[in-house]
Design a protein around this motif. Sequence first.
Motif: not given
Length: 252
Positions: A145-163
């Motif tokens: 359930s928290i995966m979408p918000e983790i993906r958004a949190e990392l993307a918002d900061r411009g960090w280059p992750f594949r979640v």
Amino acid sequence: MSFQSTGKFDLVICDIDGCLSPESHAPINESALSRIAEHNRKAVVLSDRPLITLCSGRPISFVEAMCRFIHNTKIPCIGENGVWLYAPAVNVFEMDSAITNEHLEAVHDASKLLREKYQASGVVEQPGKSAAVTLYHPDTEYLRSIMPEIRAELADRGWPFRVSMTWFYINCDLQHVNKATGIARLFAKTDIDPARTAAIGDTLADKFMADSVSFFACPANADPEIQKSASYVSPYDEIDGVLDILRKLDGE
Ligand SMILES: [Mg+2]
């Protein structure tokens, strides 16, 4: 580093969780694993069958241990979804040189942020990773359930992750590193011909493996989505499926 067999395949690149070991934290089937080791000992002596190496999202220390259990003494194994290669022939660990200090700082910052946000809810980071953040919670539905918000949190900061989500973990991997880049490095370090390689996997992250080899197979427990990429799906689960797939490859 080289290996050639007189059969159709020189190398089988095998995932660990859900393939050689149970997807859950249950004990490993050591008698079945010893048959994988026996297969590799015969491969080295007789050169009549493919050698089996590993490609896993697990920390490289876990992959190194499994590599030694299965008596792969020749060809590098891959850990942390492509971050690391471990060469058992020379006992050398090598991180992908495309991972910069800036990438490692982003991993550190992401780890800190996710700890601050989710530690109180019981989310734990898997220990032993160098350039990725992997999260676990005993309640898999909560984790999912928290995966979408983790993906958004990392993307918002411009960090280059594949979640992405495995059966029981959230993986935050660097975008430019994956099982395919790890396998490409393995091929570059050996004289293995990709046309004479096979792979075995059970989740969508293993699509990177399927796309790197000439024959891809799954055990019966594999995610139905990744089964679509397979030339063969064993009727057996996990390591029994791997042993069945190896018999199938010997007959190819
Ligand atoms: Mg797996």
